[in-house]
Design an enzyme around this catalytic site. Sequence first.
Site, short mmCIF file in Angstrom:
data_model
loop_
_atom_site.label_atom_id
_atom_site.label_comp_id
_atom_site.label_asym_id
_atom_site.label_seq_id
_atom_site.Cartn_x
_atom_site.Cartn_y
_atom_site.Cartn_z
N VAL A 1 24.93 -36.97 -57.48
CA VAL A 1 26.05 -37.92 -57.64
C VAL A 1 26.94 -37.39 -58.76
CG1 VAL A 1 26.67 -40.29 -58.28
CG2 VAL A 1 24.61 -39.86 -56.88
N ILE A 2 28.20 -37.07 -58.43
CA ILE A 2 29.09 -36.49 -59.45
C ILE A 2 30.35 -37.35 -59.59
CG2 ILE A 2 30.29 -34.40 -60.23
CD1 ILE A 2 27.36 -33.79 -59.70
N ALA B 1 35.97 -37.81 -63.63
CA ALA B 1 36.80 -38.70 -64.44
C ALA B 1 38.10 -37.95 -64.75
CB ALA B 1 36.06 -39.11 -65.70
N GLY C 1 42.84 -40.73 -62.40
CA GLY C 1 41.97 -41.63 -61.65
C GLY C 1 40.52 -41.20 -61.76
N GLU D 1 35.64 -26.41 -65.52
CA GLU D 1 36.32 -27.09 -64.41
C GLU D 1 36.86 -26.07 -63.40
OE1 GLU D 1 39.61 -29.32 -65.90
OE2 GLU D 1 40.06 -30.27 -63.99
N ASP E 1 44.21 -25.13 -59.32
CA ASP E 1 44.01 -26.57 -59.19
C ASP E 1 44.99 -27.27 -60.12
OD1 ASP E 1 43.00 -29.11 -58.83
OD2 ASP E 1 41.18 -28.78 -60.02
N GLN F 1 44.34 -25.22 -63.62
CA GLN F 1 43.38 -24.13 -63.76
C GLN F 1 43.66 -23.04 -62.74
OE1 GLN F 1 42.52 -27.35 -65.50
NE2 GLN F 1 41.86 -27.56 -63.40
#
EC number: 3.6.1.5
Length: 461
Positions: A62-63, A66, A70, A184, A211, A218
Amino acid sequence: MTAKRAIGRHESVSDKIRRHRGILLVISIPIVLITLVIVLMPGTSEYAGLKGGGSDSRKYAVIFDAGSSGSRVHVYCFDQKLDLVPLENELELFLQLKPGLSAYPNDPRQSANSLVTLLDKAEDSVPSELRPKTPVRVGATAGLRALGHEASENILQAVRELLKDRSRLKTDANAVTVLDGTQEGSYQWVTINYLLKTLGKPYSDTVGVVDLGGGSVQMAYAISEEDAAKAPKPLQGEDSYVREMYLKGRKYFLYVHSYLHYGLLAARAEILKVTEGSNNPCIVTGYDGTYKYGGTEFKAATSPSGASVDECRRVALKALKVNDSVCTHMKCTFGGVWNGGGGGGQKNMFVASFFFDRAAEAGFVDPSQPVATVRPSDFEKAASQACNMKMGEGKTKFPRVEEDNLPYLCLDLVYQYTLLVDGFGLKPSQTITLVKKVKYGEHAVEAAWPLGSAIEAVSSL
Ligand SMILES: O=c1[nH]cnc2c1ncn2[C@@H]1O[C@H](COP(=O)(O)OP(=O)(O)O)[C@@H](O)[C@H]1O
Ligand SMILES: [Ca+2]
């Protein structure tokens, strides 16, 4: 005859076996062999079904993403070979809401509580008996990075407490953190290349990624070992340019850099700061208002002569500091950052997040498709139209644009073109893949960093 028949009738079982032993041997050898094969080979259907089908061989993760604009949650399920397997009908559970954690800078409890609905639904999707074994991670990105250490640490602590009080999922010591930008970027690279099944192949067969978030952008791509050895050493406090990663039996040298304040929503503020307090040639003709970002307000009013692509480009180049900063490395992108040297790992670029969204709003990409092939020049073409229109024409010329984005459409598209071409050094005519989701078998999976983090989390279980 009678005697013979009598002898025949009283023939013993052992006599019969002896008499037919040749036939028996011919029949039994293959039967024995087939039985041996079924019992000993793990790949045969029944055995594999028993071993691979049970829920105990599956690993969930489960990731929470944040993000600055949003919060989202992704739940994945992997089999023993680390292939994604469906949860119900999709390959992931994906839920999102706005605003992000950083919208509550002075109220950590409220900030953490904004995740409750996502957490409850994510936890419900994991089989009850697997919950204590299922890792949960919360990765905060540019929003909390920009808030500063104390405020963001208070929010993270409230999130840790929420997970402890409300969930049975497994939280490691470092499960709730602000991701650094290179982390990230490298997770995003792993996500895309995992879904494209290029991991394990030579570095020049992998694809590069960009991204564009709200707060940061990034870029990541694999480079050769020789180029990695030539990477400039990071100054104190800077992230290093190269990450070594071992994936699917191969070592990769990943060039990765994250630019804080250059995500799309942050870049609007940077572009308005260039013309501080006065008119700005990037604002759509006929708009006079303010733009709020990170608790600050910026004047957002068009020039008396109206918006202009060429003048807006000059402002965007200033905001990116393309020509104003010293490049002490062989070659730079912008702001004095090393460009990684290019090469085979950068020839195919998968460009995600706001690049896809704005292209869809501007109408040159179909939002119902997961990917689209475009060129940077498509952003410039759309920018010309957006910079030449008046506010009142927006709804008819660009019916898909959200109302709040309309005054900034010229700015956004000019920035995106300038970032790709002048910032990252792509040719205006180079084809790039805009990506929202990537097809994986029959399903499509979100092209976002959390999958890379999930793969890391379940690999270490
Ligand atoms: O799971 C996802 N799938 C597709 N796009 C996503 C996903 N998560 C974020 N995005 C994109 O990223 C944009 C917002 O960036 P975000 O809020 O994550 O900023 P940040 O990365 O700078 O913190 C969204 O508008 C959307 O385009
Ligand atoms: Ca993001």
